[in-house]
Design a protein around this motif. Structure first.
Motif, PDB file in Angstrom:
ATOM      1  N   UNK A  45       0.834  -1.208   0.000  1.00  0.00           N
ATOM      2  CA  UNK A  45       0.000   0.000   0.000  1.00  0.00           C
ATOM      3  C   UNK A  45       0.865   1.254   0.000  1.00  0.00           C
ATOM      4  N   UNK A  46       2.074   1.165   0.526  1.00  0.00           N
ATOM      5  CA  UNK A  46       2.926   2.358   0.598  1.00  0.00           C
ATOM      6  C   UNK A  46       4.202   2.285  -0.240  1.00  0.00           C
ATOM      7  N   UNK A  47       4.637   1.061  -0.595  1.00  0.00           N
ATOM      8  CA  UNK A  47       5.905   0.937  -1.313  1.00  0.00           C
ATOM      9  C   UNK A  47       5.745   0.133  -2.597  1.00  0.00           C
ATOM     10  N   UNK A  48       6.460   0.539  -3.652  1.00  0.00           N
ATOM     11  CA  UNK A  48       6.613  -0.334  -4.810  1.00  0.00           C
ATOM     12  C   UNK A  48       7.988  -0.988  -4.693  1.00  0.00           C
ATOM     13  N   UNK A  49       8.202  -2.056  -5.451  1.00  0.00           N
ATOM     14  CA  UNK A  49       9.539  -2.642  -5.481  1.00  0.00           C
ATOM     15  C   UNK A  49      10.334  -2.051  -6.642  1.00  0.00           C
ATOM     16  N   UNK A  50       9.741  -1.080  -7.318  1.00  0.00           N
ATOM     17  CA  UNK A  50      10.455  -0.377  -8.381  1.00  0.00           C
ATOM     18  C   UNK A  50      11.040   0.912  -7.831  1.00  0.00           C
ATOM     19  N   UNK A  51      11.024   1.969  -8.661  1.00  0.00           N
ATOM     20  CA  UNK A  51      11.600   3.230  -8.224  1.00  0.00           C
ATOM     21  C   UNK A  51      10.518   4.265  -7.921  1.00  0.00           C
ATOM     22  N   UNK A  75       5.626   5.798   0.670  1.00  0.00           N
ATOM     23  CA  UNK A  75       7.049   5.750   0.967  1.00  0.00           C
ATOM     24  C   UNK A  75       7.830   5.580  -0.331  1.00  0.00           C
ATOM     25  N   UNK A  76       9.169   5.644  -0.267  1.00  0.00           N
ATOM     26  CA  UNK A  76       9.999   5.535  -1.470  1.00  0.00           C
ATOM     27  C   UNK A  76       9.908   4.150  -2.115  1.00  0.00           C
ATOM     28  N   UNK A  77      10.132   4.087  -3.436  1.00  0.00           N
ATOM     29  CA  UNK A  77      10.251   2.807  -4.123  1.00  0.00           C
ATOM     30  C   UNK A  77      11.452   2.065  -3.544  1.00  0.00           C
ATOM     31  N   UNK A  78      11.325   0.745  -3.394  1.00  0.00           N
ATOM     32  CA  UNK A  78      12.367   0.032  -2.643  1.00  0.00           C
ATOM     33  C   UNK A  78      13.369  -0.707  -3.536  1.00  0.00           C
ATOM     34  N   UNK A  79      13.429  -0.351  -4.827  1.00  0.00           N
ATOM     35  CA  UNK A  79      14.434  -0.986  -5.673  1.00  0.00           C
ATOM     36  C   UNK A  79      15.831  -0.602  -5.167  1.00  0.00           C
ATOM     37  N   UNK A  80      16.682  -1.600  -4.958  1.00  0.00           N
ATOM     38  CA  UNK A  80      18.051  -1.352  -4.520  1.00  0.00           C
ATOM     39  C   UNK A  80      18.165  -0.819  -3.101  1.00  0.00           C
ATOM     40  N   UNK A  81      17.108  -0.989  -2.300  1.00  0.00           N
ATOM     41  CA  UNK A  81      17.131  -0.396  -0.959  1.00  0.00           C
ATOM     42  C   UNK A  81      18.238  -0.999  -0.096  1.00  0.00           C
ATOM     43  N   UNK A  82      18.565  -2.275  -0.346  1.00  0.00           N
ATOM     44  CA  UNK A  82      19.557  -2.935   0.513  1.00  0.00           C
ATOM     45  C   UNK A  82      20.949  -2.323   0.343  1.00  0.00           C
ATOM     46  N   UNK A  83      21.155  -1.611  -0.773  1.00  0.00           N
ATOM     47  CA  UNK A  83      22.476  -1.015  -0.955  1.00  0.00           C
ATOM     48  C   UNK A  83      22.544   0.411  -0.417  1.00  0.00           C
ATOM     49  N   UNK A  84      21.366   1.064  -0.211  1.00  0.00           N
ATOM     50  CA  UNK A  84      21.460   2.466   0.209  1.00  0.00           C
ATOM     51  C   UNK A  84      21.279   2.670   1.715  1.00  0.00           C
TER      52      UNK A  84
END
Ligand code: HEC
Ligand code: HEC
Ligand code: HEC
Ligand code: HEC
Ligand code: HEC
Ligand code: HEC
Length: 429
Positions: A52-58, A63-72
């Protein structure tokens, strides 16, 4: 002849083993849902609680898109993300990175999942986010328009596995029939060469009976296996009856919590005033709506059309500014419904327990159609009672019990379970 028969049955056994492996892989897959860091289980949790709050894209939803979140995020990411997902409010107090993303996202708070998700489930989501499937990014972008995607996704995987199983079974059936006719014509040819009569023309059913009689062990195994499948699926099916997170019926007036509790920041309690007073939160009467909607007629045609339904229902004539028309009650479709034998009281949780509505109902202020967020099962109630510490200072009435409990369990955090929150009679009439 004997030899080729053996080869054929060997082939058959091999195919059957492949099917078995496929099926048992599926069963362990389903059973493994609780183990640490399972990305498949994490995907389901993501759809239910986070999409509801996050996409797995950009793309940003709430909330922010969570693509690459593990690196930031700060490293090691698993540790930081675990703390953040569990209780972002606590992390925000001290962590500079957290304060930065909070500011970057307009100071909108993320839901605190402590008590909603277990540690293992949080690790599952992290495993999922560390390796999200690519096509997710576009699919979940639609999640903010109603949260429908939350319910849809989980079914996909199940039907995919069923498809594979069906295809395997079908292929085996066809193979059996083909082999049977091949064997028959070979036997015919051999008999002809030897000059004896062609083999008796037995039906498929007679053949099957013969096979069963001569292969007792294999038959027993197959039967056992079928019963096991039936039990596993039956069990899961029975557990799922009447458990409907994501349920979002259409409503007579297209009322949006996002517009009211989100954009216009109207407090939940303004409309659901019962939640602080007693058992039922209640649905607001039209009088409450009219407090505002006498004046607010809608800034666009779509809103105007929906708001006119309130006037029609309340019997309000906006031209005259009076309730001069007949009224027609609005029949809202109920979203949440516990069975009658279970007792749930809002004020116990909202006032005494100081729980946020969102803890049980999810980010309502982002819903465009209202939906059921939690499973509302007994396990859900009981788990939270085991995990949630009670507020010792909340209510004079309880001071005595609290002091007695602290004396009984020195140094331990007192949870609702210690207060008797697991006693059957507290929740069942
Ligand atoms: C109510 C909306 C909401 C829900 C539900 C939600 N989040 Fe968030 N999330 C946010 C917001 C907003 C932020 C940005 C930080 C802030 O403003 O507090 C955020 C930030 C994050 C971040 C850090 C992102 C970054 O760019 O560093 C992670 C990781 C995260 N969320 C994971 C999750 C997971 C996993 C779930 C589900 C279990 C979840 N969130 C559910 C709103 C939400
Ligand atoms: C302007 C009035 C208003 C406000 C503010 C409001 N609601 Fe509602 N709420 C309604 C109405 C009307 C319904 C019934 C229609 C529906 O289900 O969408 C409803 C339905 C619900 C339901 C589902 C009821 C059911 O049928 O089971 C929940 C849960 C809920 N609201 C929670 C909240 C929470 C949490 C907030 C605050 C974030 C909130 N509401 C703010 C008017 C409001
Ligand atoms: C505290 C004031 C307030 C109350 C109470 C209130 N509304 Fe609204 N409502 C608003 C505002 C502000 C808008 C946005 C109008 C706009 O942007 O044009 C709105 C918009 C709407 C819309 C159109 C947007 C949408 O949600 O689809 C509907 C329908 C609506 N309200 C129904 C209701 C109903 C039904 C109730 C009673 C349960 C209610 N409202 C109570 C302030 C209120
Ligand atoms: C501890 C979990 C929990 C919290 C916290 C909670 N609710 Fe509920 N809510 C429920 C359950 C469970 C039901 C279903 C009750 C039933 O069917 O008898 C429900 C039902 C509702 C309904 C449907 C009407 C009714 O009362 O049966 C509304 C509206 C609602 N909640 C609003 C709210 C609001 C607003 C808040 C915050 C002030 C809130 N809830 C906090 C668990 C919770
Ligand atoms: C999000 C956590 C949470 C969930 C979910 C939850 N509860 Fe509770 N519940 C609490 C807390 C915390 C208290 C204790 C309030 C206090 O005394 O401080 C409580 C108290 C109670 C009490 C009073 C117990 C007593 O000692 O008198 C009852 C009854 C109850 N809950 C029933 C339910 C039922 C039924 C459900 C599920 C439909 C449920 N709760 C779901 C957190 C939860
Ligand atoms: C914290 C509240 C709570 C406590 C404590 C509790 N129950 Fe329940 N129970 C519920 C709720 C809520 C449901 C309805 C769940 C549903 O509809 O899926 C339920 C359902 C049931 C059912 C129906 C089967 C089912 O899962 O739907 C049985 C049987 C049951 N409870 C027995 C018990 C017994 C026995 C105890 C004591 C050991 C107990 N319960 C303690 C809340 C509670």
């Amino acid at each position: 002849m004997n030899n080729s028969c053996k080869k054929l049955s060997g082939l058959f056994v091999a195919l059957f083993t492949i099917a078995l492996t496929l099926i048992s892989a599926d069963i362990t897959h389903a059973a493994g849902a609780g183990t640490a860091g399972n990305p498949d289980a994490g995907g389901k949790i993501f759809k239910q609680y986070c999409a509801v709050c996050h996409s797995t894209g950009t793309n940003k939803i709430v909330g922010p898109g969570l693509e690459g979140v593990t690196t930031r995020v700060p490293q090691p990411y698993a540790e930081w993300m675990h703390k953040w997902i569990k209780n972002n409010a606590a992390v925000l107090k001290t962590d500079a990175y957290a304060q930065k993303i909070f500011a970057d996202n307009g100071k909108v708070s993320m839901t605190v999942f402590d008590g909603t998700l277990t540690d293992a489930q949080i690790d599952d989501v992290i495993a999922f986010l560390a390796n999200p499937p690519k096509e997710e990014s576009t699919a979940s972008a639609g999640a903010n328009t109603g949260g429908a995607a939350a319910a849809a996704g989980t079914e996909d995987e199940g039907s995919h596995i069923t498809m594979v199983l069906l295809i395997v079974v079908l292929a085996l059936l066809i193979l059996t029939l083909v082999l049977r006719s091949v064997r028959k014509s070979l036997q015919g040819a051999v008999n002809k060469m030897k000059g004896i009569a062609p083999p008796a023309d037995r039906t498929l059913w007679q053949d099957t009976k013969y096979w069963v009689r001569t292969h007792k062990l294999a038959t027993a195994c197959i039967n056992l296996f079928l019963v096991a499948i039936f039990l596993v699926y039956g069990w899961e099916y029975l557990w799922g009856i009447d458990v409907t997170p994501g349920y979002h019926p259409s409503q007579p007036i297209n009322f949006s919590h996002q517009v009211h509790a989100g954009t216009n920041s109207i407090a939940c309690i303004y409309c659901h005033s019962g939640a602080e007073k007693g058992k039922v939160a209640g649905i607001p009467t039209l009088n409450v709506c009219m407090n505002c909607h006498k004046g607010i007629q809608g800034s666009n045609p779509e809103y105007k059309k929906e708001i006119e339904k309130i006037y029609y229902a309340a019997g309000w004539d906006p031209a005259k500014g009076a309730y001069s028309n007949p009224s027609h009650p609005v029949i809202w479709n109920r979203v949440h419904s516990l069975p009658d034998f279970a007792y749930f009281n809002h004020s116990q949780h909202v006032v005494v327990g100081k729980l946020q509505c969102q803890k049980c109902h999810g980010p309502v202020e982002t819903y465009t159609t209202d939906q059921q967020f939690a499973p509302l099962t007994m396990g859900w109630c009981v788990n939270c009672h085991r995990e949630t510490p009670v507020h010792m200072d909340s209510n004079g009435y309880y001071t005595k019990i609290h002091q007695a409990l602290m004396a009984k369990y020195p140094g331990k955090t007192i949870t609702e379970a210690d207060m008797g929150g697991l006693e059957c009679g507290k929740c069942h009439y």
